[in-house]
Design a protein around this motif. Sequence first.
Motif, PDB file in Angstrom:
ATOM      1  N   ASN A  20      63.092  28.813  44.328  1.00 39.00           N
ATOM      2  CA  ASN A  20      62.237  30.120  44.806  1.00 39.00           C
ATOM      3  C   ASN A  20      62.387  30.742  45.600  1.00 39.00           C
ATOM      4  O   ASN A  20      61.520  31.760  45.946  1.00 39.00           O
ATOM      5  CB  ASN A  20      61.091  29.340  44.464  1.00 39.00           C
ATOM      6  N   ARG A  43      57.850  24.234  45.629  1.00 39.48           N
ATOM      7  CA  ARG A  43      56.988  23.568  46.271  1.00 39.48           C
ATOM      8  C   ARG A  43      56.221  24.826  45.644  1.00 39.48           C
ATOM      9  O   ARG A  43      54.936  24.346  44.530  1.00 39.48           O
ATOM     10  CB  ARG A  43      56.145  22.883  47.369  1.00 39.48           C
ATOM     11  N   TYR A 160      68.786  16.976  61.036  1.00 40.95           N
ATOM     12  CA  TYR A 160      69.595  17.663  59.967  1.00 40.95           C
ATOM     13  C   TYR A 160      70.762  17.420  59.570  1.00 40.95           C
ATOM     14  O   TYR A 160      71.414  17.000  58.383  1.00 40.95           O
ATOM     15  CB  TYR A 160      68.841  19.023  60.267  1.00 40.95           C
ATOM     16  N   THR A 195      67.990  34.017  55.911  1.00 45.26           N
ATOM     17  CA  THR A 195      66.581  33.471  54.769  1.00 45.26           C
ATOM     18  C   THR A 195      66.269  33.620  55.970  1.00 45.26           C
ATOM     19  O   THR A 195      65.792  33.353  57.117  1.00 45.26           O
ATOM     20  CB  THR A 195      67.476  32.726  54.091  1.00 45.26           C
TER      21      THR A 195
HETATM   22  P1  NDP Z   1      64.855  28.605  52.771  1.00 46.48           P
HETATM   23  O1  NDP Z   1      63.635  28.143  53.397  1.00 46.48           O
HETATM   24  O2  NDP Z   1      64.712  30.021  52.836  1.00 46.48           O
HETATM   25  O3  NDP Z   1      64.189  27.793  51.255  1.00 46.48           O
HETATM   26  C1  NDP Z   1      63.924  26.457  50.858  1.00 46.48           C
HETATM   27  C2  NDP Z   1      63.970  26.447  49.747  1.00 46.48           C
HETATM   28  O4  NDP Z   1      63.758  24.492  49.988  1.00 46.48           O
HETATM   29  C3  NDP Z   1      62.900  27.233  49.734  1.00 46.48           C
HETATM   30  O5  NDP Z   1      63.050  27.182  48.107  1.00 46.48           O
HETATM   31  C4  NDP Z   1      62.377  25.616  49.534  1.00 46.48           C
HETATM   32  O6  NDP Z   1      60.626  25.810  48.303  1.00 46.48           O
HETATM   33  C5  NDP Z   1      62.521  24.600  49.413  1.00 46.48           C
HETATM   34  N1  NDP Z   1      62.050  22.970  49.670  1.00 46.48           N
HETATM   35  C6  NDP Z   1      61.744  22.936  50.696  1.00 46.48           C
HETATM   36  N2  NDP Z   1      61.166  21.414  50.725  1.00 46.48           N
HETATM   37  C7  NDP Z   1      61.263  21.264  49.902  1.00 46.48           C
HETATM   38  C8  NDP Z   1      60.652  20.243  48.880  1.00 46.48           C
HETATM   39  N3  NDP Z   1      60.395  19.534  49.466  1.00 46.48           N
HETATM   40  N4  NDP Z   1      60.914  19.825  47.583  1.00 46.48           N
HETATM   41  C9  NDP Z   1      61.326  21.026  47.370  1.00 46.48           C
HETATM   42  N5  NDP Z   1      61.429  21.948  47.758  1.00 46.48           N
HETATM   43  C10 NDP Z   1      61.794  22.080  48.422  1.00 46.48           C
HETATM   44  O7  NDP Z   1      66.487  27.975  53.077  1.00 46.48           O
HETATM   45  P2  NDP Z   1      67.301  28.378  53.035  1.00 46.48           P
HETATM   46  O8  NDP Z   1      67.522  29.691  51.536  1.00 46.48           O
HETATM   47  O9  NDP Z   1      68.632  28.953  53.838  1.00 46.48           O
HETATM   48  O10 NDP Z   1      68.767  27.260  52.345  1.00 46.48           O
HETATM   49  C11 NDP Z   1      68.528  26.553  51.002  1.00 46.48           C
HETATM   50  C12 NDP Z   1      69.551  25.287  51.632  1.00 46.48           C
HETATM   51  O11 NDP Z   1      70.715  25.857  52.300  1.00 46.48           O
HETATM   52  C13 NDP Z   1      69.229  24.183  52.034  1.00 46.48           C
HETATM   53  O12 NDP Z   1      69.495  23.135  51.496  1.00 46.48           O
HETATM   54  C14 NDP Z   1      69.726  24.301  53.820  1.00 46.48           C
HETATM   55  O13 NDP Z   1      69.765  23.432  55.030  1.00 46.48           O
HETATM   56  C15 NDP Z   1      71.002  25.101  53.377  1.00 46.48           C
HETATM   57  N6  NDP Z   1      72.436  26.030  54.723  1.00 46.48           N
HETATM   58  C16 NDP Z   1      71.209  27.032  54.420  1.00 46.48           C
HETATM   59  C17 NDP Z   1      72.005  27.898  55.155  1.00 46.48           C
HETATM   60  C18 NDP Z   1      71.751  29.482  56.376  1.00 46.48           C
HETATM   61  O14 NDP Z   1      71.459  29.964  56.950  1.00 46.48           O
HETATM   62  N7  NDP Z   1      70.255  29.814  55.289  1.00 46.48           N
HETATM   63  C19 NDP Z   1      73.112  26.820  56.812  1.00 46.48           C
HETATM   64  C20 NDP Z   1      73.889  25.945  55.991  1.00 46.48           C
HETATM   65  C21 NDP Z   1      72.798  25.650  55.334  1.00 46.48           C
HETATM   66  P3  NDP Z   1      59.297  25.724  48.387  1.00 46.48           P
HETATM   67  O15 NDP Z   1      59.062  25.693  49.908  1.00 46.48           O
HETATM   68  O16 NDP Z   1      58.334  26.241  47.779  1.00 46.48           O
HETATM   69  O17 NDP Z   1      59.345  24.318  48.420  1.00 46.48           O
END
Ligand code: NDP
Length: 254
Positions: A20, A43, A160, A195
């Motif tokens: 999302n 969520r 992490y 992000t």
């Molecule tokens: P965001 O914080 O923008 O998005 C995180 C997403 O995870 C949201 O959609 C959130 O939705 C969901 N989420 C978090 N906790 C839960 C939960 N307990 N249950 C269900 N959904 C959950 O992060 P990014 O898009 O940046 O990150 C996405 C992935 O990429 C992650 O695994 C991150 O570690 C990885 N990553 C990101 C990097 C970056 O530079 N952005 C670099 C390296 C890795 P909601 O809160 O509605 O549940």
Amino acid sequence: MAAPKMFDLNGNVAVVTGGNGGIGRGIALGLAEAGAAVAILARNEEKNRSVLAELEHLGVPAISLKLDVTQRAQLRPAMEEVERKLGPISILVNNAGISVLRSALKFRAEDWDRVVETNLNSCFFLSQIAVQSMMQHKRGKIINIASEYSIFGAQSGIAYAAAKGGLVQTTKTMAIEFAPHNIQINALIPGWIDTELTLPAQSGKIFEEIITRTPAGRFGKSEEMAGAAVFLASHASDFVTGSTIYVDGGYAIR
Ligand code: NDP
């Protein structure tokens, strides 16, 4: 212009956790553009509705489910609901992730548990459920969203880095077991992507350091994760398994 056949995802059902927002949204839209039906699991229901509307706009079957991936008892019912509504799951993207930045000395047990449950444990348990269905249909693709910290460690994100390191080993180990069933399991390693998660790093000294270290000289955009995800979800990657693919503007080579 139609996508080349080897990248065509028509007839596939994809689950994207954390679909999302951020990288998950970018990947969900990319898979939908390539023709997959998509379920996003996260969520926040308002954000779920917003991305669901974007998916529907692309003309593919799509659903969103409210799911907290740390609630283990809810994982199987959620996956079963996706299959009831969209059909057998052929693509799972373990993307949901959180970060807690604190020194190892002061890291609290509850933060360790929350980060490891979200970023590692849920990925394994969802994969375990998905492969059961994929084995029946003799095909499947799992894409785990890892991190540069999987490889290099992190300055202040011990849980992490530990979870993301474990995710790469989970990827490789499951890839070996399920390759004979025509299920390919790979990891994507994003660099610094613009992000909500990386907001704290998008200004000040840390921002300058990241930009200097990234040969491309900028943060990536969420949409830029979609190409590699479509590749790993499609027939184009049928002989690729247990690998980690960097989508990072060259960050890892510096
Ligand atoms: P965001 O914080 O923008 O998005 C995180 C997403 O995870 C949201 O959609 C959130 O939705 C969901 N989420 C978090 N906790 C839960 C939960 N307990 N249950 C269900 N959904 C959950 O992060 P990014 O898009 O940046 O990150 C996405 C992935 O990429 C992650 O695994 C991150 O570690 C990885 N990553 C990101 C990097 C970056 O530079 N952005 C670099 C390296 C890795 P909601 O809160 O509605 O549940």
